[in-house]
Design a protein around this motif. Structure first.
Motif, PDB file in Angstrom:
ATOM      1  N   ILE A  29       0.863  -1.175   0.000  1.00  0.00           N
ATOM      2  CA  ILE A  29       0.000   0.000   0.000  1.00  0.00           C
ATOM      3  C   ILE A  29       0.904   1.230   0.000  1.00  0.00           C
ATOM      4  O   ILE A  29       1.686   1.441   0.923  1.00  0.00           O
ATOM      5  CB  ILE A  29      -0.970  -0.004   1.190  1.00  0.00           C
ATOM      6  N   ALA A  30       0.777   2.033  -1.057  1.00  0.00           N
ATOM      7  CA  ALA A  30       1.642   3.193  -1.250  1.00  0.00           C
ATOM      8  C   ALA A  30       1.075   4.457  -0.620  1.00  0.00           C
ATOM      9  O   ALA A  30       1.827   5.293  -0.126  1.00  0.00           O
ATOM     10  CB  ALA A  30       1.877   3.420  -2.742  1.00  0.00           C
ATOM     11  N   SER A  31      -0.246   4.609  -0.659  1.00  0.00           N
ATOM     12  CA  SER A  31      -0.857   5.791  -0.053  1.00  0.00           C
ATOM     13  C   SER A  31      -2.315   5.535   0.265  1.00  0.00           C
ATOM     14  O   SER A  31      -2.972   4.704  -0.370  1.00  0.00           O
ATOM     15  CB  SER A  31      -0.721   7.019  -0.965  1.00  0.00           C
ATOM     16  N   ALA A  63      -1.300  14.068  -7.451  1.00  0.00           N
ATOM     17  CA  ALA A  63       0.067  13.964  -7.985  1.00  0.00           C
ATOM     18  C   ALA A  63       0.884  12.949  -7.195  1.00  0.00           C
ATOM     19  O   ALA A  63       1.651  12.171  -7.773  1.00  0.00           O
ATOM     20  CB  ALA A  63       0.747  15.334  -7.964  1.00  0.00           C
ATOM     21  N   GLU A  64       0.718  12.920  -5.881  1.00  0.00           N
ATOM     22  CA  GLU A  64       1.436  11.948  -5.048  1.00  0.00           C
ATOM     23  C   GLU A  64       0.964  10.525  -5.353  1.00  0.00           C
ATOM     24  O   GLU A  64       1.769   9.601  -5.446  1.00  0.00           O
ATOM     25  CB  GLU A  64       1.233  12.254  -3.563  1.00  0.00           C
ATOM     26  N   PHE A  88      -6.318   9.772 -13.201  1.00  0.00           N
ATOM     27  CA  PHE A  88      -5.443   8.627 -12.950  1.00  0.00           C
ATOM     28  C   PHE A  88      -5.262   7.787 -14.215  1.00  0.00           C
ATOM     29  O   PHE A  88      -4.153   7.314 -14.496  1.00  0.00           O
ATOM     30  CB  PHE A  88      -5.976   7.786 -11.799  1.00  0.00           C
ATOM     31  N   LEU A  89      -6.321   7.608 -14.972  1.00  0.00           N
ATOM     32  CA  LEU A  89      -6.222   6.845 -16.216  1.00  0.00           C
ATOM     33  C   LEU A  89      -5.310   7.556 -17.228  1.00  0.00           C
ATOM     34  O   LEU A  89      -4.502   6.907 -17.892  1.00  0.00           O
ATOM     35  CB  LEU A  89      -7.616   6.639 -16.820  1.00  0.00           C
ATOM     36  N   LYS A  90      -5.448   8.869 -17.319  1.00  0.00           N
ATOM     37  CA  LYS A  90      -4.599   9.645 -18.238  1.00  0.00           C
ATOM     38  C   LYS A  90      -3.124   9.492 -17.881  1.00  0.00           C
ATOM     39  O   LYS A  90      -2.251   9.513 -18.752  1.00  0.00           O
ATOM     40  CB  LYS A  90      -5.011  11.113 -18.199  1.00  0.00           C
ATOM     41  N   ALA A  91      -2.836   9.318 -16.587  1.00  0.00           N
ATOM     42  CA  ALA A  91      -1.457   9.140 -16.117  1.00  0.00           C
ATOM     43  C   ALA A  91      -0.972   7.701 -16.302  1.00  0.00           C
ATOM     44  O   ALA A  91       0.135   7.368 -15.913  1.00  0.00           O
ATOM     45  CB  ALA A  91      -1.351   9.547 -14.654  1.00  0.00           C
ATOM     46  N   GLY A  92      -1.818   6.852 -16.867  1.00  0.00           N
ATOM     47  CA  GLY A  92      -1.416   5.470 -17.143  1.00  0.00           C
ATOM     48  C   GLY A  92      -1.626   4.508 -15.981  1.00  0.00           C
ATOM     49  O   GLY A  92      -1.094   3.402 -15.997  1.00  0.00           O
TER      50      GLY A  92
END
Length: 95
Positions: A29-31, A63-64, A88-92
């Motif tokens: 879990i990253a965030s 962004a984080e 989020f999808l646009k960021a891949g």
């Protein structure tokens, strides 16, 4: 190791999702984010996570989440999720 973020971590669905993810051997879990008065450890919000996960849950910083995650879980009402998913999808990211 898959890095996952949970947006909406303090609701019922978010809590259950965190419980599933902390037991998954291939997930880190990253965030964690939610609407919170102040940043707090998830284990202070949900004592059942004490000793399992002490990550801080804080207000959403898209962004984080993008920087730190491979996959993003949106544990939000559908209409709210629809506002965040495209970014989020646009960021891949997988959502």
């Amino acid at each position: 190791m898959i890095k996952a973020s949970v947006v909406g971590a303090t609701g019922y669905t978010g809590e259950e999702l965190v419980d599933i993810l902390i037991r998954h051997a291939d997930v880190e879990i990253a965030s964690l984010s939610a609407i919170v008065e102040k940043p707090m450890k998830i284990s202070d919000i949900f004592p059942r996570f004490r000793g399992k996960l002490d990550l801080v849950c804080k207000e959403l910083d898209a962004a984080e989440v993008i920087r730190s995650s491979d996959v993003v879980f949106l544990a939000l009402p559908h209409t709210v999720s629809m506002k965040f998913a495209p970014e989020f999808l646009k960021a891949g990211k997988k959502v």
